[in-house]
Design an enzyme around this catalytic site. Structure first.
Site, PDB file in Angstrom:
ATOM      1  N   VAL A  15      47.703  59.951  22.062  1.00 43.42           N
ATOM      2  CA  VAL A  15      47.020  60.378  23.281  1.00 43.42           C
ATOM      3  C   VAL A  15      45.805  61.234  22.931  1.00 43.42           C
ATOM      4  CG1 VAL A  15      47.297  61.738  25.394  1.00 43.42           C
ATOM      5  CG2 VAL A  15      49.140  60.229  24.627  1.00 43.42           C
TER       6      VAL A  15
ATOM      7  N   ASN B  38      55.551  54.743  35.189  1.00 41.81           N
ATOM      8  CA  ASN B  38      56.283  54.138  34.063  1.00 41.81           C
ATOM      9  C   ASN B  38      57.673  53.653  34.483  1.00 41.81           C
ATOM     10  OD1 ASN B  38      54.254  54.277  32.220  1.00 41.81           O
ATOM     11  ND2 ASN B  38      54.930  56.181  31.280  1.00 41.81           N
TER      12      ASN B  38
ATOM     13  N   PHE C 104      53.658  42.515  34.418  1.00 36.69           N
ATOM     14  CA  PHE C 104      54.902  43.182  34.007  1.00 36.69           C
ATOM     15  C   PHE C 104      56.150  42.466  34.519  1.00 36.69           C
ATOM     16  CE2 PHE C 104      54.619  47.058  31.465  1.00 36.69           C
ATOM     17  CZ  PHE C 104      53.290  46.910  31.116  1.00 36.69           C
TER      18      PHE C 104
ATOM     19  N   ALA D 159      59.704  38.014  31.020  1.00 36.12           N
ATOM     20  CA  ALA D 159      61.081  38.174  30.532  1.00 36.12           C
ATOM     21  C   ALA D 159      61.102  38.144  29.008  1.00 36.12           C
ATOM     22  CB  ALA D 159      61.951  37.057  31.097  1.00 36.12           C
ATOM     23  N   GLY D 160      62.147  38.704  28.420  1.00 34.42           N
ATOM     24  CA  GLY D 160      62.274  38.690  26.963  1.00 34.42           C
ATOM     25  C   GLY D 160      63.247  39.747  26.474  1.00 34.42           C
TER      26      GLY D 160
ATOM     27  N   GLY E 171      60.009  48.416  24.922  1.00 36.25           N
ATOM     28  CA  GLY E 171      60.150  49.436  23.886  1.00 36.25           C
ATOM     29  C   GLY E 171      58.954  50.374  24.000  1.00 36.25           C
TER      30      GLY E 171
ATOM     31  N   CYS F 230      56.949  55.370  25.654  1.00 35.10           N
ATOM     32  CA  CYS F 230      56.960  55.880  27.042  1.00 35.10           C
ATOM     33  C   CYS F 230      58.077  55.313  27.908  1.00 35.10           C
ATOM     34  CB  CYS F 230      55.610  55.587  27.701  1.00 35.10           C
ATOM     35  SG  CYS F 230      54.323  56.672  27.108  1.00 35.10           S
TER      36      CYS F 230
ATOM     37  N   ARG G  37      58.094  52.850  17.565  1.00 38.79           N
ATOM     38  CA  ARG G  37      58.962  53.728  18.340  1.00 38.79           C
ATOM     39  C   ARG G  37      59.729  52.911  19.397  1.00 38.79           C
ATOM     40  NH1 ARG G  37      54.917  58.441  19.918  1.00 38.79           N
ATOM     41  NH2 ARG G  37      53.491  56.660  19.872  1.00 38.79           N
TER      42      ARG G  37
HETATM   43  C1  UDX Z   1      53.042  52.350  28.790  1.00 38.85           C
HETATM   44  C2  UDX Z   1      52.302  52.250  30.133  1.00 38.85           C
HETATM   45  O1  UDX Z   1      51.972  50.878  30.413  1.00 38.85           O
HETATM   46  C3  UDX Z   1      51.044  53.114  30.097  1.00 38.85           C
HETATM   47  O2  UDX Z   1      50.411  53.100  31.380  1.00 38.85           O
HETATM   48  C4  UDX Z   1      51.447  54.554  29.739  1.00 38.85           C
HETATM   49  O3  UDX Z   1      50.305  55.388  29.673  1.00 38.85           O
HETATM   50  C5  UDX Z   1      52.169  54.577  28.412  1.00 38.85           C
HETATM   51  O4  UDX Z   1      53.320  53.700  28.485  1.00 38.85           O
HETATM   52  P1  UDX Z   1      52.745  51.255  26.381  1.00 38.85           P
HETATM   53  O5  UDX Z   1      53.985  51.995  26.006  1.00 38.85           O
HETATM   54  O6  UDX Z   1      51.573  51.284  25.465  1.00 38.85           O
HETATM   55  O7  UDX Z   1      52.200  51.755  27.796  1.00 38.85           O
HETATM   56  O8  UDX Z   1      53.169  49.717  26.553  1.00 38.85           O
HETATM   57  P2  UDX Z   1      53.279  48.676  27.752  1.00 38.85           P
HETATM   58  O9  UDX Z   1      52.142  47.757  27.723  1.00 38.85           O
HETATM   59  O10 UDX Z   1      53.574  49.361  29.037  1.00 38.85           O
HETATM   60  O11 UDX Z   1      54.582  47.856  27.294  1.00 38.85           O
HETATM   61  C6  UDX Z   1      55.838  48.528  27.176  1.00 38.85           C
HETATM   62  C7  UDX Z   1      56.901  47.564  26.737  1.00 38.85           C
HETATM   63  O12 UDX Z   1      57.216  46.639  27.767  1.00 38.85           O
HETATM   64  C8  UDX Z   1      56.529  46.704  25.517  1.00 38.85           C
HETATM   65  O13 UDX Z   1      57.638  46.663  24.641  1.00 38.85           O
HETATM   66  C9  UDX Z   1      56.262  45.340  26.104  1.00 38.85           C
HETATM   67  O14 UDX Z   1      56.529  44.307  25.186  1.00 38.85           O
HETATM   68  C10 UDX Z   1      57.247  45.321  27.265  1.00 38.85           C
HETATM   69  N1  UDX Z   1      56.882  44.400  28.358  1.00 38.85           N
HETATM   70  C11 UDX Z   1      55.711  44.566  29.014  1.00 38.85           C
HETATM   71  C12 UDX Z   1      57.757  43.386  28.717  1.00 38.85           C
HETATM   72  O15 UDX Z   1      58.834  43.225  28.128  1.00 38.85           O
HETATM   73  N2  UDX Z   1      57.414  42.563  29.759  1.00 38.85           N
HETATM   74  C13 UDX Z   1      56.254  42.710  30.452  1.00 38.85           C
HETATM   75  O16 UDX Z   1      56.022  41.924  31.389  1.00 38.85           O
HETATM   76  C14 UDX Z   1      55.369  43.731  30.068  1.00 38.85           C
END
Ligand code: UDX
Length: 499
Positions: free
Chosen positions: A16, A217, A258, A261-262, A266, A269, A336
């Site tokens: 950050v 989040n 968002f 599926a899968g 992780g 956040c 992480r």
């Molecule tokens: C997240 C928030 O999106 C961001 O706004 C905040 O500031 C920090 O936390 P980040 O942790 O970088 O960002 O990743 P993000 O893109 O949100 O993905 C999080 C997890 O969700 C990943 O493991 C990703 O693979 C998974 N994911 C995302 C899914 O499994 N399916 C989706 O449709 C989208």
């Protein structure tokens, strides 16, 4: 727009803080990036970043050579000359909970030295109750140092790893949380800082800002777990979750994002904020069944993937399983709360030989050091040689571009379990693979033992849990399997590059 330069210090040069410092400098502000870790400062001075973020190394190099960003330890001089100090230190306890020790120490160190006309802005994500106590904490530190009160604001970040620079420079919204700002000086300082960002600015109480960040989040995590539950329904009824989501997404109240599926979410956040909220709620006697279910579904996705991959590999001790992707998502080297780590551990516990590849060298090294018994290799090809099954855990683009037909010849069995619905089922089947994913047509279908493959009524599945088997018959022998082990991965690489 006239030039408005602010002297800003950013304390804490993690994901950050470093992104914030570089982007503020890119907007023309004069920035000092402050960290107590001397090793990190020395590396940054040599242009080495502590993590990978696309475009960040170039951005840092550019603003440093323009002399708008420099790095320093937490000295009174580096703090005292700033008009605004952003604090972006870590707040995770590494165990799904909060820790406020770092920020308390950091504030005790910097607040007494801040100039009387400066503003303190907290960028770290913190629990709302701590945020509410913040103005008192700062005020006590100022009084003890015999100095005037300063404005205390929060400014939560919404940047995603992998697209952090764009998210910072072109935000959807800017949230300013007011902790203590009787004359509006802090707010007008933050408005100056963000003068070049064309996004709505929302000014609210600091507690509202904290919950805006956490709420966003929590909602994103809920969407993902919803998509994963929907995928399960799709499998049961023989539907395809991608098509179902595409059909739903035309409704603007739902949207397409968002809902992939899968193996689940992780990162630093989403998992942390869901588990922390569930934990804190229970500590104060609050019931949050929806969020508890979001967490449960996310854990189940990893377990389901392990089960599918294990069965796909032949479910025998010594089965060789290739894991493609280790990072929690593409375009980062961050491990992480990466699903890959739990998945690798669970497969190794079942006595599988797990060979993993990730495009990020740092992630490979860290994963090997974190998961006992995990082998990591330098290419997808090397991971796939002699594999009884491959599991795709992170949807790096290079995995979709692999020559799967040629790679299949190096595997013992052409079986892939796609944990991110990232590969084309048609292309994989055309390449001779038994392909399965999450909620995709023709994927592993829940059936009763002894029944012909096909959707089973939900009631039947509820009893002991579904037994899974490939809907597509997989014939190990006919699939051009056991191959000459002397075909080295390097040979294949040469053939592939000369083809
Ligand atoms: C997240 C928030 O999106 C961001 O706004 C905040 O500031 C920090 O936390 P980040 O942790 O970088 O960002 O990743 P993000 O893109 O949100 O993905 C999080 C997890 O969700 C990943 O493991 C990703 O693979 C998974 N994911 C995302 C899914 O499994 N399916 C989706 O449709 C989208």
């Amino acid at each position: 727009m006239g030039e408005v330069r602010v002297r800003a210090s950013v304390v804490g040069l993690g994901y950050v803080g470093l992104v914030s410092a570089a982007c503020l400098a890119e907007w023309g502000h004069e920035v000092v990036g402050i960290d107590a870790d001397e090793g990190r400062l020395a590396a940054l001075d040599e242009g080495q970043l502590p993590f990978f973020e696309p475009g960040l190394a170039e951005l840092v190099a550019g603003v440093r050579s323009a002399r708008r960003l420099r790095f320093a330890g937490p000295s009174p001089a580096a703090i005292g000359s700033a008009q605004v100090v952003f604090v972006a230190v870590g707040t995770h306890d590494g165990n799904g909970g909060w820790q406020t020790g770092s920020i308390r120490r950091s504030l005790a160190e910097i607040v007494p030295h801040m100039a009387d006309d400066s503003t303190l802005v907290i960028r770290s994500t913190l629990p709302p109750d701590f945020i509410q106590s913040l103005p008192w904490l700062v005020s006590a530190l100022r009084r003890k140092a015999g100095r005037r009160e300063i404005p205390v604001l929060t400014n939560p970040e919404f940047t995603r790893e992998g697209s952090a620079i764009r998210d910072y420079m072109e935000p959807d919204r800017i949230v300013m949380g007011i902790g203590f700002d009787p004359h509006g000086r802090g707010e007008s300082m933050l408005r100056k800082i963000y003068r070049r960002a064309s996004a709505p600015i929302l000014v609210m109480h600091a507690a509202d800002a904290a919950l805006t960040k956490i709420g966003a989040n929590l909602f994103l995590a809920t969407k993902i777990s919803f998509a994963n539950e929907l995928a399960q329904l799709c499998e049961t009824y023989g539907a395809d979750v991608d098509r179902v989501v595409a059909g739903m997404a035309y409704d603007p109240r739902i949207g397409p994002s968002f809902l992939r599926a899968g193996v689940g979410f992780g990162g630093s956040c989403l998992p942390h904020q869901v588990s922390m909220t569930v934990r804190e709620a229970s500590a104060v006697g609050l019931s949050v069944p929806l969020l508890a279910a979001v967490e449960e579904v996310n854990t189940r996705q990893r377990e389901t993937f392990v089960e599918r991959l294990w069965r796909a590999s032949g479910a025998r001790s010594g089965a060789r399983i290739a894991l493609l992707g280790l990072t929690f998502k593409p375009d980062t080297d961050d491990l992480r709360e990466a699903p890959s780590l739990d998945i690798a551990r669970a497969l190794i516990e079942r006595d599988a030989v797990v060979v993993a590849y990730d495009p990020m060298p740092r992630a490979r090294v860290t994963a090997a050091a974190t998961v006992a018994g995990l082998a990591v290799v330098d290419s997808a090809t090397m991971a796939l040689v002699d594999a009884d099954a491959a599991g795709l855990v992170t949807e790096w683009r290079e995995f979709a571009l692999l020559d799967w037909e040629a790679l299949g010849r190096l595997m013992r069995r052409r079986v892939v379990v796609d944990g991110r619905n990232a590969l084309s089922p048609e292309a994989m089947r055309a390449a001779g693979f038994a392909y399965s994913a999450f909620g995709r047509e023709g994927t592993l279908i829940a059936v009763d033992v002894g029944q012909p493959a096909g959707p089973a009524p939900l009631a039947e599945l509820a009893e002991d849990g579904p037994v899974l088997r490939p809907a597509l018959a997989f014939d190990a022998e006919a699939a051009d399997t056991l191959r000459d082990v002397s075909v080295a991965a390097s040979m294949f690489d040469r053939e592939a590059s000369s083809a």
